[in-house]
Write a protein that holds these residues in place. Structure first.
Motif, short mmCIF file in Angstrom:
data_model
loop_
_atom_site.label_atom_id
_atom_site.label_comp_id
_atom_site.label_asym_id
_atom_site.label_seq_id
_atom_site.Cartn_x
_atom_site.Cartn_y
_atom_site.Cartn_z
N HIS A 247 -29.79 -32.29 85.62
CA HIS A 247 -29.75 -32.04 84.18
C HIS A 247 -28.53 -31.24 83.74
O HIS A 247 -28.33 -31.04 82.53
CB HIS A 247 -31.02 -31.29 83.75
N ARG B 123 -33.42 -30.11 69.32
CA ARG B 123 -33.62 -29.53 70.65
C ARG B 123 -32.47 -29.94 71.57
O ARG B 123 -31.93 -29.13 72.33
CB ARG B 123 -34.96 -30.02 71.22
N ASN C 54 -40.95 -26.86 74.71
CA ASN C 54 -41.20 -27.98 75.63
C ASN C 54 -42.66 -28.31 75.85
O ASN C 54 -42.98 -29.38 76.36
CB ASN C 54 -40.53 -27.69 76.98
N TYR D 139 -29.38 -27.95 70.81
CA TYR D 139 -29.48 -26.62 71.43
C TYR D 139 -29.18 -26.70 72.92
O TYR D 139 -28.49 -25.85 73.48
CB TYR D 139 -30.89 -26.06 71.26
N LEU D 140 -29.72 -27.74 73.57
CA LEU D 140 -29.51 -27.88 75.02
C LEU D 140 -28.04 -28.14 75.32
O LEU D 140 -27.50 -27.62 76.29
CB LEU D 140 -30.33 -29.05 75.57
N PHE D 141 -27.41 -28.94 74.47
CA PHE D 141 -26.00 -29.25 74.70
C PHE D 141 -25.16 -27.99 74.53
O PHE D 141 -24.31 -27.68 75.36
CB PHE D 141 -25.53 -30.34 73.73
N ASN D 142 -25.39 -27.28 73.45
CA ASN D 142 -24.60 -26.08 73.21
C ASN D 142 -25.40 -25.12 72.34
O ASN D 142 -25.66 -25.40 71.17
CB ASN D 142 -23.29 -26.46 72.51
N ASN D 143 -25.74 -23.99 72.94
CA ASN D 143 -26.57 -23.02 72.25
C ASN D 143 -25.91 -22.49 70.97
O ASN D 143 -26.57 -22.29 69.95
CB ASN D 143 -26.86 -21.87 73.22
N ASP E 215 -38.99 -21.37 75.61
CA ASP E 215 -38.97 -22.54 76.47
C ASP E 215 -40.35 -23.24 76.48
O ASP E 215 -40.46 -24.46 76.33
CB ASP E 215 -38.61 -22.06 77.89
#
Lengths: 632, 258
Positions: A231, A323, A494, A326-330, A490
């Motif tokens: 990931h 989401r 999720n 956010y995961l790509f770039n906070n 988290d």
């Protein structure tokens, strides 16, 4: 001296031409053969590209969304042998035909503007995506010819060829979806030029490893791979030179590609449905005969139903997209939800509130044309109250420092209200959106049941079961929402939020099944009096279409603006004069202008269709009269 | 008892809602709600009323009946005269309340949260990307609880030596200096503060303080000092552990999905 009208227009036209020529003259006076950027005359490059891109997207969304449900409606008509469905589907496709060439035209305008104003960016992007552009052209030809065949062959392919005609409809959607996926790759890549290690090409894996080892010679391949999972995000560019090192597929399958694909796919259905409904509303309002009113009332209802079907999953899909960002770039995520663009999401909440309130209003109004629907009217005040409370929570900002006076801020003890501030958190907002969706579904359920009485022996038990399902599901959603305040993010993002969504979806699925069985052999106490709708309800349909259009425009500003001063995030910096994020007020003004242009163009296209139809009807009438006279 | 007309009922709901928001929620239950937020909620209530009265034609006519009667019925002449005086007076008062000069200092137009940079640094040393940096002592929570406690205790010491003057001994932003600061110090007991950010974000905020806040969203006016000038990296990470340990809120992580 009296000036004739013709002369006056000529003078005005001449003056206007001189003004335009003078205004654009500086642009031509520069040597820009090797320029990085070229200024678009008068309005500037960004504004020009913004208008062309947004208009292209709106038309594109319409022509991709409409065939999706047109083919389903055609299928229903074929299976039920009810020609009304077939005619309505054909009418939808006719609307599409008019908009198709405008979409292509706007696409061409956009490409010209981009090549003229942003040559270096386009050179970089075409260097990476060249093969997909060829593929795009092939798909475009495929879609064009399939649409022509599908539309012009409608009457010819009735009867035993209907199956083939439906196949054409499905094929049209395959082409259309593929086209959108390809173009989404270009723009999503600009936002997230990286992909996960697990799906990265071997070529990029190898070059990435070489880069890591070159950057720090003390490391070994084993130490580089420490902590790297399937990931982990791997950039597709050399981090020092900015050179693209991946394969075309790496660039296409970038981190936000699929969430944008799915979000837009469903969004197109909702948008297409709303535009069709607005068209039907307009036709209803100007209709002279009862038959026409009935037909366009039915069409408007169908359009709104389709828009609702698309609207219900959209918040979930938007959440997924958020989401992934956010995961790509906070930092990008914080910019979106908590910083630069956070107030945009308050406007978004207001608009989605308008959409849900409007959709429910239309359903409740529609119950007025069904005899026997009165029994459900008593629930309406409670449903309105719940929806309004939920919308109030959804649109409550987290931080009030921008909209509170200093004395109010000091009374609150800061920018967050100690009680209402909790409504600003995502767990509260996710909770209320699920409840709004359930209430909207309940409205639809009441609409479906109106004028019918179940004959099954377990009717009462069924009602108790359905009421209990709604009640306990709502309680569960609220409890999960409250728990969401005190668990790690988290876990909330999720696990808890997906559970809330799952509960809402399961309720809708289970209740639909139970309701279908309950009302399978129901007696009908009153028919639906199509055409007996208030004019107000039709204006609501138009309002829904306007809101959808504005919402798409504003969210487009957010999606594009999230890159801030980057053409390709973290890789290619924007050094043009427009390398700043426009104010929200500027964006709202731009979106309003684009919306007016869009509806003017759509109105013109629809009017052309109407005009042609009118001429055809007049011609037929004259021919009939001639035949009748000949008979005499 | 005579049944209230639909119009009167709606009017009572409207006024009752305002009283509830202004005095019950914004007085008895909690602190006052800003007038802009009350206006927003009242707008929604008006929409709810309009939706309710206009869905059915008969109900719409019933709602409009008292208005029409007041306007044209001779028996309502007195009502009409009173309204002719009251409505302009109300509008006059409302207009005055909007345009009248008040001795208010300028508002604070700050964003909800500052945007962190892409890279996390300590002084001039690059620690890593904001996205990927984790607290190097966090793993002790599972691997070595004793060492973890030691770091938390150290964080507690650092906090009480440096931070509690503003952020308070309950970490609720109510320190001794807090009433004299604008914006107020962060309240770590608020569920919207710690869970929303990664530990790298807190490291950045502590290390760079008010002067390190981004250009976007200015003026920040934050009184937070630049702590990297006074604290070591370890002390900053430890104080972050203490913040989450004391409040019970876990900083944001992206778990296995990332």
């Amino acid at each position: 001296m009296k000036i004739s009208k013709k002369r006056l227009y000529l003078i005005l036209g001449g003056l206007l031409t001189i003004y335009v020529l003078l205004a654009i003259a500086p642009a031509f006076a520069q040597d820009m053969t090797e320029a990085e950027y070229r200024p678009f005359p008068v309005i500037g490059s960004r504004t020009a590209a913004w208008i062309a891109a947004q208009l292209h997207l709106l038309f594109g969304s319409f022509i991709l969304g409409v065939p999706m449900f047109a083919v389903i409606i055609e299928f229903i008509g074929w299976k039920t042998k009810d020609m009304r469905y077939d005619r309505m589907a054909q009418e939808f496709i006719k609307l599409c035909m008019g908009a198709f060439s405008t979409t292509a035209l706007l696409g061409g305008v956009l490409v010209f503007i981009l090549i003229w104003c942003y040559p270096k960016v386009m050179s970089k992007l075409s260097g990476i995506f060249g093969p997909t552009m060829i593929f795009y052209v092939i798909l475009f030809f495929g879609e064009t010819f399939t649409l022509y065949l599908y539309s012009y062959g409608w009457d010819k392919m009735q009867g035993r060829h209907k199956g083939w005609h439906l196949f054409l409809g499905v094929l049209l959607n395959v082409w259309g979806t593929a086209i959108m996926f390809v173009s989404n790759a270009w723009l999503s890549y600009q936002t997230s030029p990286a992909t996960q290690h697990g799906i990265l090409s071997e070529m990029r894996k190898k070059s990435w490893m070489e880069e890591q080892l070159a950057a720090d010679p003390s490391r070994t391949p084993e130490t580089v791979m420490e902590g790297v999972t399937d990931h982990s995000m791997i950039p597709l560019h050399n981090e020092t030179t900015g050179e693209f090192m991946g394969t075309v597929w790496d660039a296409v399958n970038n981190f936000t590609w699929m969430p944008i694909n799915i979000h837009r796919l469903v969004g197109n259905i909702a948008f297409g449905g709303s535009i069709v409904a607005a068209y039907a509303a307009f036709r209803f309002l100007v209709a002279k005969t009862k038959e026409d009113k009935a037909h366009y009332d039915w069409m408007g209802y169908t359009g709104n139903f389709i828009a609702l079907c698309g609207l219900i999953p959209l918040p979930f899909l938007g959440y997924w997209l958020g989401r992934e960002i956010y995961l790509f770039n906070n930092t990008m995520g914080i910019n979106m939800m908590g910083s630069l663009f956070s107030w945009l999401f308050i406007i978004q909440a207001v608009m989605i509130g308008v959409l849900f309130i409007g959709a429910n209003y239309y359903l409740w109004s529609g119950m007025g044309r069904i005899q026997g629907a009165e029994i459900y009217a008593r629930y309406r005040p409670y449903m309105i109250t719940i929806i309004i409370l939920c919308v109030a929570v959804w649109m409550t900002p987290r931080t009030l420092s921008r909209i509170a006076s200093p004395s109010e801020l000091s009374a609150m003890g800061g920018g967050n209200h100690p009680r209402l501030g909790l409504f600003g958190l995502m767990t509260a907002k996710n909770t209320v959106v699920n409840i709004i969706i359930l209430i909207t579904f309940l409205s639809f359920l009441f609409y479906r049941r109106s004028g019918k009485t179940p004959t099954v022996s377990w009717g009462k038990v069924g009602n108790v079961a359905i009421s209990s399902i709604f009640f306990f599901a709502t309680v569960a959603i609220v409890v999960i929402g409250i728990v969401g305040f005190s668990v790690p993010t988290d876990l909330r993002v999720n696990v808890l939020t997906p559970y809330q969504v799952l509960i809402a979806l399961v309720v809708m699925a289970v209740v639909t099944v139970v309701d279908i069985f309950m009302y399978r052999k129901a007696t009908t106490s009153g028919a639906i009096n199509w055409g007996e709708m208030t004019d107000r309800s039709q204006y609501v349909l138009i309002l829904i279409a306007i809101t959808f259009t504005s919402l798409m425009g504003l969210m487009g500003y957010a999606r594009s603006g999230l890159r801030e001063a980057w053409h390709i995030f973290g890789v290619m910096q924007d050094t043009s004069v427009d390398a700043f994020t426009p104010l929200l007020s500027e964006a709202v003004n731009m979106v309003a202008i684009i919306m007016v242009i869009f509806f003017a163009l759509v109105g013109f296209i629809f009017w052309l269709g109407l005009w042609g139809e009118k001429k055809k009807q007049e011609k037929t009438a004259v021919e009939r009269e001639a035949v009748a006279q000949g008979d005499d | 008892m005579k049944k209230l007309s639909l119009f009167t009922t709606c009017l009572i709901i409207l006024v009752g809602s305002w009283v509830f928001l202004r005095f019950v929620v914004g007085g008895i239950i909690s602190v006052p709600i800003p007038s802009s937020v009350i206006a927003m909620y009242m707008g929604l209530i008006v929409i709810a009323i309009l939706v309710h009265i206009s869905v059915e034609d008969s109900q719409f006519r019933e709602f409009l009946r008292p208005i029409r009667e007041t306007l044209v019925d001779d028996r309502r002449r007195l009502h009409r005269r009173v309204l002719v005086v009251l409505i302009p007076l109300f509008l006059l008062g409302y207009t005055y309340s909007i345009i009248a000069q008040r001795a208010n200092p300028p508002g604070s137009p700050r964003d909800a949260h500052p945007s962190p940079p892409l890279e996390l640094t300590y002084k001039d040393e690059v620690i890593g990307t904001m996205q990927d940096v984790v607290n190097p002592y966090r793993h002790y929570e599972k691997d070595d609880p004793e060492a973890f406690r030691a770091h938390v205790e150290n964080g507690k010491r650092v906090y009480h030596d440096n931070c509690f003057y503003c952020h308070g001994d309950h970490l609720d932003g109510q320190g001794h200096f807090a009433p004299y600061l604008q914006p107020l110090p962060a309240n770590f007991q608020d569920p919207g503060v710690i869970p929303n950010f990664q530990e790298s974000f807190f490291f950045w905020r502590i290390a760079k303080g008010g002067p390190g806040l981004p250009a976007a969203g200015t003026p920040w006016d934050s009184a937070m000092p630049i702590w990297e000038d006074k604290l070591t990296k370890e002390e900053i990470w430890d104080v972050i552990l203490f913040l989450s340990d004391y409040t019970g809120y876990q900083p944001r992580t992206f778990g296995e999905a990332h």
